[in-house]
Scaffold this active site. Structure first.
Site, PDB file in Angstrom:
ATOM      1  N   ASP A 297      -5.887  -6.855  -5.375  1.00 19.59           N
ATOM      2  CA  ASP A 297      -6.810  -6.696  -4.342  1.00 19.59           C
ATOM      3  C   ASP A 297      -7.589  -5.314  -4.664  1.00 19.59           C
ATOM      4  OD1 ASP A 297      -8.500  -6.621  -1.945  1.00 19.59           O
ATOM      5  OD2 ASP A 297      -6.829  -5.831  -0.818  1.00 19.59           O
ATOM      6  N   LEU A 298      -8.618  -5.589  -5.454  1.00 19.98           N
ATOM      7  CA  LEU A 298      -9.479  -4.328  -5.988  1.00 19.98           C
ATOM      8  C   LEU A 298     -10.861  -4.486  -5.528  1.00 19.98           C
ATOM      9  CD1 LEU A 298      -8.177  -3.517  -9.681  1.00 19.98           C
ATOM     10  CD2 LEU A 298      -7.182  -2.553  -7.671  1.00 19.98           C
ATOM     11  N   LYS A 299     -11.335  -5.615  -4.916  1.00 16.15           N
ATOM     12  CA  LYS A 299     -12.583  -5.721  -4.396  1.00 16.15           C
ATOM     13  C   LYS A 299     -13.715  -5.314  -5.186  1.00 16.15           C
ATOM     14  CE  LYS A 299     -10.506  -4.927   0.352  1.00 16.15           C
ATOM     15  NZ  LYS A 299      -9.301  -4.382  -0.075  1.00 16.15           N
TER      16      LYS A 299
ATOM     17  N   ARG B 224       1.210  -2.657   6.817  1.00 16.84           N
ATOM     18  CA  ARG B 224       1.958  -1.826   7.625  1.00 16.84           C
ATOM     19  C   ARG B 224       2.935  -2.382   8.727  1.00 16.84           C
ATOM     20  NH1 ARG B 224      -3.522   1.657   8.905  1.00 16.84           N
ATOM     21  NH2 ARG B 224      -4.186  -0.350   8.617  1.00 16.84           N
TER      22      ARG B 224
ATOM     23  N   ASN C  25     -22.810  -7.785 -15.102  1.00 17.14           N
ATOM     24  CA  ASN C  25     -22.146  -7.661 -16.469  1.00 17.14           C
ATOM     25  C   ASN C  25     -20.669  -6.843 -16.048  1.00 17.14           C
ATOM     26  OD1 ASN C  25     -21.912  -7.726 -19.245  1.00 17.14           O
ATOM     27  ND2 ASN C  25     -22.107  -5.651 -19.049  1.00 17.14           N
ATOM     28  N   THR C  26     -20.631  -5.710 -15.352  1.00 17.71           N
ATOM     29  CA  THR C  26     -19.501  -4.944 -15.107  1.00 17.71           C
ATOM     30  C   THR C  26     -18.296  -5.580 -14.349  1.00 17.71           C
ATOM     31  OG1 THR C  26     -20.778  -2.880 -15.105  1.00 17.71           O
ATOM     32  CG2 THR C  26     -18.703  -2.833 -14.232  1.00 17.71           C
TER      33      THR C  26
ATOM     34  N   ASP D 165       0.971  -1.111   0.032  1.00 17.16           N
ATOM     35  CA  ASP D 165       0.162   0.153   0.073  1.00 17.16           C
ATOM     36  C   ASP D 165       0.889   1.283  -0.174  1.00 17.16           C
ATOM     37  OD1 ASP D 165      -2.310  -1.591  -0.048  1.00 17.16           O
ATOM     38  OD2 ASP D 165      -2.289  -1.586   2.182  1.00 17.16           O
TER      39      ASP D 165
ATOM     40  N   THR E  14     -11.993  -6.388   7.355  1.00 22.14           N
ATOM     41  CA  THR E  14     -11.259  -6.510   8.957  1.00 22.14           C
ATOM     42  C   THR E  14     -11.338  -5.430   9.620  1.00 22.14           C
ATOM     43  OG1 THR E  14      -9.098  -6.591   7.871  1.00 22.14           O
ATOM     44  CG2 THR E  14      -9.877  -8.840   8.260  1.00 22.14           C
TER      45      THR E  14
ATOM     46  N   ASP F 238     -20.392  -4.367  -8.269  1.00 19.76           N
ATOM     47  CA  ASP F 238     -20.982  -3.589  -9.339  1.00 19.76           C
ATOM     48  C   ASP F 238     -21.847  -4.627  -9.811  1.00 19.76           C
ATOM     49  OD1 ASP F 238     -21.730  -1.579 -11.435  1.00 19.76           O
ATOM     50  OD2 ASP F 238     -19.570  -0.785 -10.907  1.00 19.76           O
TER      51      ASP F 238
ATOM     52  N   LYS G 221       0.964  -7.971  -2.564  1.00 14.55           N
ATOM     53  CA  LYS G 221      -0.431  -7.660  -2.745  1.00 14.55           C
ATOM     54  C   LYS G 221      -0.607  -6.164  -3.343  1.00 14.55           C
ATOM     55  CE  LYS G 221      -3.778  -6.353   0.382  1.00 14.55           C
ATOM     56  NZ  LYS G 221      -4.565  -4.994  -0.147  1.00 14.55           N
TER      57      LYS G 221
HETATM   58  O1  C5P Z   1      -1.484  -2.454   6.773  1.00  5.67           O
HETATM   59  P1  C5P Z   1      -2.439  -3.471   7.018  1.00  5.67           P
HETATM   60  O2  C5P Z   1      -1.932  -4.607   7.537  1.00  5.67           O
HETATM   61  O3  C5P Z   1      -3.827  -3.098   7.465  1.00  5.67           O
HETATM   62  O4  C5P Z   1      -2.976  -4.000   5.422  1.00  5.67           O
HETATM   63  C1  C5P Z   1      -4.192  -4.917   5.242  1.00  5.67           C
HETATM   64  C2  C5P Z   1      -4.378  -4.944   3.870  1.00  5.67           C
HETATM   65  O5  C5P Z   1      -5.512  -5.725   3.491  1.00  5.67           O
HETATM   66  C3  C5P Z   1      -4.742  -3.552   3.138  1.00  5.67           C
HETATM   67  O6  C5P Z   1      -4.175  -3.478   1.963  1.00  5.67           O
HETATM   68  C4  C5P Z   1      -6.288  -3.698   3.209  1.00  5.67           C
HETATM   69  O7  C5P Z   1      -6.779  -2.980   2.129  1.00  5.67           O
HETATM   70  C5  C5P Z   1      -6.468  -5.220   2.805  1.00  5.67           C
HETATM   71  N1  C5P Z   1      -7.731  -5.955   3.379  1.00  5.67           N
HETATM   72  C6  C5P Z   1      -8.072  -5.651   4.478  1.00  5.67           C
HETATM   73  N2  C5P Z   1      -9.426  -6.432   4.847  1.00  5.67           N
HETATM   74  C7  C5P Z   1     -10.058  -7.087   3.902  1.00  5.67           C
HETATM   75  C8  C5P Z   1      -9.678  -7.027   2.765  1.00  5.67           C
HETATM   76  C9  C5P Z   1      -8.502  -6.591   2.244  1.00  5.67           C
HETATM   77  O8  C5P Z   1      -7.530  -5.189   5.578  1.00  5.67           O
HETATM   78  N3  C5P Z   1     -11.133  -7.614   4.375  1.00  5.67           N
END
Ligand code: C5P
Length: 234
Positions: A58-60, A209, A66-67, A9, A120, A63, A31
């Site tokens: 990880d673009l989740k 992080r 079709n999109t 990130d 999470t 929509d 990721k």
């Molecule tokens: O920095 P950290 O360890 O919190 O990063 C967690 C990563 O996992 C982030 O990129 C966040 O977008 C992703 N994520 C998440 N919870 C989810 C899905 C993805 O924290 N359910």
């Protein structure tokens, strides 16, 4: 042993590739999320794959069916080894995602397609749950819907991974973000230690992080991997 996925990130390609270079040989999965992908586009996947990493895009997606079907086709074309949608998009949206995957991937080479259950960063305080319902109930309902739609697994927290495996089968993949060494405190709410996630049966652990903001990112990743080996430690 499950895989550790490091979330890159970071704001741009130079920062991400510098971080990836520090992690070479320590982890095999990285990721790419919204911040980095929005800044750099598909070329960042090619660069990371060129360094030998498997890439979780990880673009989740959330929509209309079709999109999402088209977006999944594009993600496969960009070289993602794993990608995801939101389970809350519903059964038809997830089935369309699966269709997009099958259309774009050569037989036998399809990337893993997962669905996010409940982020999470959320807990009971963030969700309009009916009285008596818990986050875990919602995660399990969404996990069963994901399995029934033909996806490979879900994103959930380490708190729910054991129950998801029990409900959906051992082959159903659980990827758990919110991995924290004991005592950490930030925007994530449903956190677990690496050892606890592994004990719960998670197949992939995502940490961002705790690695990328460490003074020694490689050392931090190796430390998490060491903690993952300490199965049974809370
Ligand atoms: O920095 P950290 O360890 O919190 O990063 C967690 C990563 O996992 C982030 O990129 C966040 O977008 C992703 N994520 C998440 N919870 C989810 C899905 C993805 O924290 N359910």
């Amino acid at each position: 042993m499950p895989e550790l996925v490091v979330a890159l990130d970071l704001p741009d390609a130079p920062a991400a590739l510098d971080m990836a270079a520090r992690l070479t040989g320590a982890v095999t999965w990285v990721k790419v999320g919204l911040e980095l992908y929005t800044a750099q586009g598909p070329s960042i996947l090619a660069a990371l794959k060129g360094m030998g990493f498997n890439v979780f895009l990880d673009l989740k997606f959330l929509d209309i069916p079709n999109t999402v079907r088209g977006a999944v086709r594009s993600a496969v074309g960009a070289g993602a080894d794993m990608l995801n949608v939101h389970a809350s998009g519903g059964a038809r949206m997830m089935q369309a995602a699966r269709q997009g995957l099958d259309e774009a991937a050569a037989p036998g080479t399809a990337p893993l397609l997962l669905a996010v259950t409940v982020l999470t960063s959320m807990d009971e305080r963030d969700l309009p749950l009916a009285p008596g319902r818990t986050v875990a109930d919602l995660v399990l309902d969404l996990a069963r819907a994901t399995r029934d739609a033909g996806l490979h697994g879900v994103v959930c927290s380490g708190h729910e991974a054991g129950a998801v495996k029990a409900a959906c089968g051992p082959g159903f993949i659980c990827l758990t973000p919110g991995i924290r060494p004991a005592g950490a405190d930030d925007d994530q709410r449903r956190v677990v230690t690496p050892a606890r996630a592994v004990t719960a049966g998670a197949d992939f652990l995502v940490a961002g992080r705790p690695v990328t903001r460490a003074a020694d990112p490689r050392g931090a990743a190796l430390s998490l991997l060491e903690q993952m080996r300490q199965i049974g430690v809370k």
